[in-house]
Design a protein around this motif. Structure first.
Motif, short mmCIF file in Angstrom:
data_model
loop_
_atom_site.label_atom_id
_atom_site.label_comp_id
_atom_site.label_asym_id
_atom_site.label_seq_id
_atom_site.Cartn_x
_atom_site.Cartn_y
_atom_site.Cartn_z
N ILE A 1 0.81 -1.22 0.00
CA ILE A 1 0.00 0.00 0.00
C ILE A 1 0.84 1.27 0.00
CG2 ILE A 1 -1.76 1.30 1.25
CD1 ILE A 1 -2.91 -1.38 2.15
N ARG A 2 1.84 1.36 0.87
CA ARG A 2 2.63 2.59 0.99
C ARG A 2 3.25 3.05 -0.34
NH1 ARG A 2 3.29 6.43 4.77
NH2 ARG A 2 5.41 6.46 4.05
N PRO A 3 3.81 2.15 -1.14
CA PRO A 3 4.37 2.62 -2.41
C PRO A 3 3.33 3.30 -3.31
CG PRO A 3 5.24 0.46 -1.90
CD PRO A 3 4.15 0.74 -0.90
N GLN A 4 2.12 2.77 -3.32
CA GLN A 4 1.06 3.38 -4.13
C GLN A 4 0.66 4.74 -3.56
OE1 GLN A 4 -2.12 0.74 -5.52
NE2 GLN A 4 -0.90 -0.97 -4.76
N LEU A 5 0.56 4.82 -2.24
CA LEU A 5 0.24 6.11 -1.61
C LEU A 5 1.36 7.12 -1.87
CD1 LEU A 5 -1.26 4.95 1.82
CD2 LEU A 5 -2.49 5.88 -0.16
N ASN A 6 2.60 6.67 -1.82
CA ASN A 6 3.73 7.57 -2.09
C ASN A 6 3.70 8.10 -3.52
OD1 ASN A 6 4.78 7.47 0.49
ND2 ASN A 6 6.18 5.79 0.03
N ARG A 7 3.38 7.23 -4.49
CA ARG A 7 3.29 7.68 -5.89
C ARG A 7 2.19 8.73 -6.06
NH1 ARG A 7 4.77 2.33 -6.71
NH2 ARG A 7 2.65 1.56 -6.96
N GLN B 1 -0.13 18.04 -9.70
CA GLN B 1 -1.14 17.31 -10.46
C GLN B 1 -2.36 17.04 -9.57
OE1 GLN B 1 0.68 13.76 -12.00
NE2 GLN B 1 2.43 14.87 -12.84
N HIS B 2 -3.42 16.62 -10.20
CA HIS B 2 -4.65 16.30 -9.48
C HIS B 2 -5.08 14.87 -9.84
CE1 HIS B 2 -4.99 20.45 -8.23
NE2 HIS B 2 -4.74 20.80 -9.47
N PRO B 3 -4.40 13.88 -9.26
CA PRO B 3 -4.75 12.50 -9.59
C PRO B 3 -6.13 12.13 -9.05
CG PRO B 3 -3.19 12.54 -7.78
CD PRO B 3 -3.34 13.96 -8.25
N PRO B 4 -6.76 11.15 -9.67
CA PRO B 4 -8.08 10.71 -9.17
C PRO B 4 -7.95 10.14 -7.76
CG PRO B 4 -7.27 9.20 -10.84
CD PRO B 4 -6.31 10.35 -10.80
N ARG B 5 -9.04 10.18 -7.03
CA ARG B 5 -9.04 9.62 -5.68
C ARG B 5 -8.70 8.14 -5.75
NH1 ARG B 5 -10.69 12.67 -1.64
NH2 ARG B 5 -11.45 10.95 -0.38
#
Length: 143
Positions: free
Chosen positions: A95-101, A110-114
Motif C-alpha cells: 500500500i505505501r508505495p502506491q500512496l507515495n506515488r 497534479q490532481h490524480p483521481p481519488r
C-alpha cells in the motif's frame, strides 16, 4: 512464555500500539484542520511522519519478534505475532508505495483521481490496533 522475554515483548507491543494510535488516529486527521495546512502541505508532513513511524514500527516489530521467539510463545501469541507482521508487511510493501506515488503527483501540482488505497491503509491500521492490543494482552497473561 518466559517472564523476561514476555516483559520485553509486552513493552515493545504497547509502545507500538500507542504510537499507531497517536499518529494514525490523532495526528494524521488533525493536521488538516490546522490553519494554513492545505492538502499538499499536509501530505508532505504526513509523508515524513509516516516514514518515521514505519521505521520505528519495524524496529519495535523486530524487538517484539526476537523476544517472543526467545520466550517460547504460546500458540495464540505466535498466531497474533504472525498476523501483526503480515499486516505491517502488507502496509509497507503493497500500500505505501502506491500512496507515495499518489503523493508525489499531488506535490508536483497534479490532481490524480481519488484512490481507495488510503481506505485500505486505514483498514489495516485498525486491524493492526486490534491485533496489537490482543497480542499485548496475551503477552501479559503469558508472562
Amino acid at each position: 512464555m518466559n517472564a523476561a522475554p514476555a516483559a520485553v515483548a509486552t513493552a515493545a507491543v504497547f509502545i507500538w500500539l500507542g504510537m499507531v494510535l497517536a499518529i494514525s488516529f490523532l495526528e494524521a486527521p488533525l493536521k488538516f484542520r490546522a490553519p494554513g495546512v492545505d492538502i499538499p502541505i499536509g501530505l508532505g508532513i504526513g509523508r515524513i511522519v509516516f516514514r518515521a513511524l514505519n521505521r520505528v514500527e519495524i524496529a519495535l516489530a523486530l524487538v517484539a519478534l526476537a523476544a517472543i521467539v526467545v520466550g517460547r510463545p504460546t500458540g495464540s501469541v505466535a498466531a497474533l505475532t504472525a498476523a501483526i507482521l503480515i499486516i505491517l508487511a502488507g502496509q509497507l510493501i503493497a500500500i505505501r508505495p502506491q500512496l507515495n506515488r499518489r503523493t508525489d503527483r499531488v506535490l508536483a501540482g497534479q490532481h490524480p483521481p481519488r484512490s481507495s488505497m488510503h481506505l485500505y491503509y486505514v483498514g489495516l491500521e485498525a486491524a493492526k490496533v486490534l491485533t496489537l492490543a490482543a497480542l499485548g494482552i496475551c503477552l501479559l497473561v503469558a508472562g
